[in-house]
Design a protein around this motif. Structure first.
Motif, PDB file in Angstrom:
ATOM      1  N   ALA A 135       0.807  -1.223   0.000  1.00  0.00           N
ATOM      2  CA  ALA A 135       0.000   0.000   0.000  1.00  0.00           C
ATOM      3  C   ALA A 135       0.842   1.276   0.000  1.00  0.00           C
ATOM      4  O   ALA A 135       0.320   2.347  -0.270  1.00  0.00           O
ATOM      5  N   LEU A 177      -9.636   0.683   6.893  1.00  0.00           N
ATOM      6  CA  LEU A 177      -8.841   0.347   5.713  1.00  0.00           C
ATOM      7  C   LEU A 177      -9.598   0.644   4.416  1.00  0.00           C
ATOM      8  O   LEU A 177      -9.014   1.116   3.439  1.00  0.00           O
ATOM      9  N   LEU A 205      -5.191  -2.067   0.124  1.00  0.00           N
ATOM     10  CA  LEU A 205      -5.965  -1.693   1.315  1.00  0.00           C
ATOM     11  C   LEU A 205      -7.367  -2.299   1.280  1.00  0.00           C
ATOM     12  O   LEU A 205      -7.892  -2.725   2.309  1.00  0.00           O
ATOM     13  N   LYS A 213      -9.403   4.316   3.691  1.00  0.00           N
ATOM     14  CA  LYS A 213      -8.084   4.672   3.145  1.00  0.00           C
ATOM     15  C   LYS A 213      -7.977   4.240   1.677  1.00  0.00           C
ATOM     16  O   LYS A 213      -7.398   4.947   0.855  1.00  0.00           O
ATOM     17  N   SER A 214      -8.548   3.093   1.351  1.00  0.00           N
ATOM     18  CA  SER A 214      -8.542   2.621  -0.026  1.00  0.00           C
ATOM     19  C   SER A 214      -9.312   3.582  -0.924  1.00  0.00           C
ATOM     20  O   SER A 214      -8.887   3.870  -2.045  1.00  0.00           O
ATOM     21  N   ARG A 219      -1.950   0.845  -3.850  1.00  0.00           N
ATOM     22  CA  ARG A 219      -2.538   1.307  -2.595  1.00  0.00           C
ATOM     23  C   ARG A 219      -4.010   0.929  -2.446  1.00  0.00           C
ATOM     24  O   ARG A 219      -4.402   0.291  -1.477  1.00  0.00           O
TER      25      ARG A 219
END
Length: 167
Positions: free
Chosen positions: A41, A70, A51, A73-74, A47
């Motif tokens: 990531a 997570l 994630l 964040k992805s 990334r």
């Protein structure tokens, strides 16, 4: 063997870490898979996918809050990552926040109206039936693929229900 050879040369190779994370997840080595996906990531090319897959693994562990974190964040890396959007909906449902899960599923369907996963999630939340909305030539394949997605997340009850629809 090739992935491990690449990692022996460069421990931080993003592609090798991503692939090794997927392989380790399939082998049931979730903790190490999460480590590898976390390393992958760091590279913007991997990334969002890394994630999102890590978020799916956290669903299987019952770590709803971590799965949602997570997934969020992805989505920063790729706002249309369907896996990450799905994880957010599922994690909210599993935590008992039906209102948030419905809101997220409806928002996802506005962006991707043909995604049966979000319709299935709405059905699980008591909002209609997903069956009527899957009108392709081979609906059993749609349910099987969706069941497989839930199974790889470790959500076996949902997967079983979807496999039963395919029969």
């Amino acid at each position: 063997d090739c992935v491990r050879a690449a990692l022996s040369v460069d421990t931080y190779d993003a592609e090798a870490n991503y692939l090794d994370g997927l392989l380790l997840a399939q082998a049931g080595e979730t903790a190490t898979a999460l480590d590898r996906l976390g390393l992958a990531a760091y590279d913007p090319r991997f990334r969002s996918a890394a994630l999102a897959y890590a978020a799916r693994l956290e669903l299987g562990r019952g770590s709803w809050a971590e799965a949602e974190r997570l997934a969020a964040k992805s989505l920063v890396a790729n706002g249309l990552n369907l896996d990450a959007l799905a994880v957010q909906v599922i994690a909210a449902r599993k935590r008992g926040d039906a209102a948030r899960a419905k809101r997220l599923a409806v928002a996802a369907l506005e962006r991707v109206p043909l995604a049966p996963l979000f319709r299935f999630e709405l059905e699980l939340l008591g909002e209609g039936s997903a069956d009527a909305l899957v009108r392709n030539e081979f609906p059993e394949k749609t349910w099987t693929e969706l069941g497989s997605w839930y199974e790889t997340c470790g959500l076996f009850d949902e997967a079983l229900g979807l496999y039963e629809r395919a029969c």
